[in-house]
Write an enzyme that holds these catalytic residues in place. Sequence first.
Site, mmCIF file in Angstrom:
data_model
loop_
_atom_site.group_PDB
_atom_site.id
_atom_site.type_symbol
_atom_site.label_atom_id
_atom_site.label_comp_id
_atom_site.label_asym_id
_atom_site.label_seq_id
_atom_site.Cartn_x
_atom_site.Cartn_y
_atom_site.Cartn_z
ATOM 1 N N ARG A 93 0.828 -1.205 0.000
ATOM 2 C CA ARG A 93 0.000 0.000 0.000
ATOM 3 C C ARG A 93 0.866 1.260 0.000
ATOM 4 O O ARG A 93 0.519 2.279 -0.586
ATOM 5 C CB ARG A 93 -0.927 -0.003 1.220
ATOM 6 C CG ARG A 93 -1.980 -1.099 1.186
ATOM 7 C CD ARG A 93 -2.872 -1.029 2.421
ATOM 8 N NE ARG A 93 -3.884 -2.090 2.410
ATOM 9 C CZ ARG A 93 -3.734 -3.273 2.956
ATOM 10 N NH1 ARG A 93 -2.590 -3.578 3.551
ATOM 11 N NH2 ARG A 93 -4.693 -4.165 2.929
ATOM 12 N N SER A 148 -11.025 5.159 6.207
ATOM 13 C CA SER A 148 -11.661 3.866 6.478
ATOM 14 C C SER A 148 -10.781 2.985 7.356
ATOM 15 O O SER A 148 -11.263 2.037 7.993
ATOM 16 C CB SER A 148 -11.999 3.142 5.173
ATOM 17 O OG SER A 148 -10.862 3.016 4.337
ATOM 18 N N ASP A 153 -9.723 -4.548 8.126
ATOM 19 C CA ASP A 153 -8.757 -5.467 8.753
ATOM 20 C C ASP A 153 -9.356 -6.086 10.021
ATOM 21 O O ASP A 153 -9.176 -7.273 10.298
ATOM 22 C CB ASP A 153 -7.471 -4.728 9.128
ATOM 23 C CG ASP A 153 -6.909 -3.929 7.985
ATOM 24 O OD1 ASP A 153 -5.931 -4.365 7.365
ATOM 25 O OD2 ASP A 153 -7.467 -2.855 7.703
ATOM 26 N N ARG A 156 -11.767 -8.694 9.128
ATOM 27 C CA ARG A 156 -11.051 -9.914 8.747
ATOM 28 C C ARG A 156 -10.576 -10.668 9.980
ATOM 29 O O ARG A 156 -10.639 -11.908 10.035
ATOM 30 C CB ARG A 156 -9.853 -9.550 7.862
ATOM 31 C CG ARG A 156 -10.248 -9.098 6.453
ATOM 32 C CD ARG A 156 -9.084 -8.465 5.714
ATOM 33 N NE ARG A 156 -9.413 -8.214 4.309
ATOM 34 C CZ ARG A 156 -8.768 -7.350 3.532
ATOM 35 N NH1 ARG A 156 -7.745 -6.658 4.022
ATOM 36 N NH2 ARG A 156 -9.125 -7.194 2.281
ATOM 37 N N HIS A 180 -3.111 0.816 8.267
ATOM 38 C CA HIS A 180 -3.819 -0.140 7.415
ATOM 39 C C HIS A 180 -2.788 -0.646 6.416
ATOM 40 O O HIS A 180 -2.618 -0.097 5.340
ATOM 41 C CB HIS A 180 -4.977 0.557 6.700
ATOM 42 C CG HIS A 180 -5.636 -0.299 5.639
ATOM 43 N ND1 HIS A 180 -6.164 -1.537 5.903
ATOM 44 C CD2 HIS A 180 -5.844 -0.082 4.319
ATOM 45 C CE1 HIS A 180 -6.677 -2.043 4.794
ATOM 46 N NE2 HIS A 180 -6.486 -1.185 3.814
#
Length: 317
Positions: A93, A148, A153, A156, A180
């Site tokens: 990311r 967000s 995560d 999940r 994140h």
Amino acid sequence: MKQLELNNRKVAVIGCGFVGATSAFGLMQSGLFSEMVLIDANTEKAEGEAMDISHGIPFARPMKIYAGGYDDIMDAAIIVVTAGANQKPGETRLDLVQKNVGIFKSIIPEIAKRDYQGILLIVSNPVDILTYTAHKLSGMPENRVIGSGTVLDTARLKYELGEHLGVDSRSVHAFIIGEHGDSEIAAWSSANVSGIPLNTFCEMRGHFNHDDSMERIAANVRNSAYEIIAKKNATYYGIAMSVKRICEAIVRDEKSILPVSGMIHGMYGVEDVVLSMPAIVGKNGIERQVPISLDEDEQKQLQKSAQILKEMAEQVL
């Protein structure tokens, strides 16, 4: 420019790629809004998505969905920003940061110069740095610029724990915090199942190798996006559900506790950096962050995650 009164039943989505279009579809089905405007650099893409999603309205609730420009979104209660380059297989990311900060430098000033008074929900990755970027470029109050974060995560993690323990994942209370991304932290110290400490519940279900299980589950959560991207080139359903959940908390003023990205000032020795911590989320955005129980190692990991993000932000802003 005249400031428009906010329409609490209106949402805007900037960016009509996989994540933006799927989020728009989820928001249409949610019943939260009666109006949605889509914006994309490719106007025809926005128009096509608006048409396609609109054709499902007879199966949902009455709603006006259309493609538009920045002047059309300034009375929206929430602007969801999903615009940005896609994460490619093998790409982290943080590898996206240079490209997407550049894109934000063209989007956020358009919002800022119209004196937007609603909530800016940043979804594009790397979400922590882009939320920081959006705050700095917009000049908006910190509470109204939300990322967000690790909402997905955390979902999940709950899913993995639910599967591991054979219980409803909604009864699992645990958070992923920090970035994140690769330096995220599973906050095991505060994890529980309906108030029962996680390790105690694990033993009730016949699991005793706690360290091995925690390491495996945390790795599964951390690597799940990479695995999905390797298999199907993008992730979008999970994040779309996360966007819907955050919008619910805002529009309904739920005061829900969600691990969204926000500016941190002094919590656990972290200062002036955007990352995810559980926060009370309502109509005004982030009401306040909620300090959860972290052991010494988790606090050190959080500080390390914050330092990574701070150094990256300094390089691009």
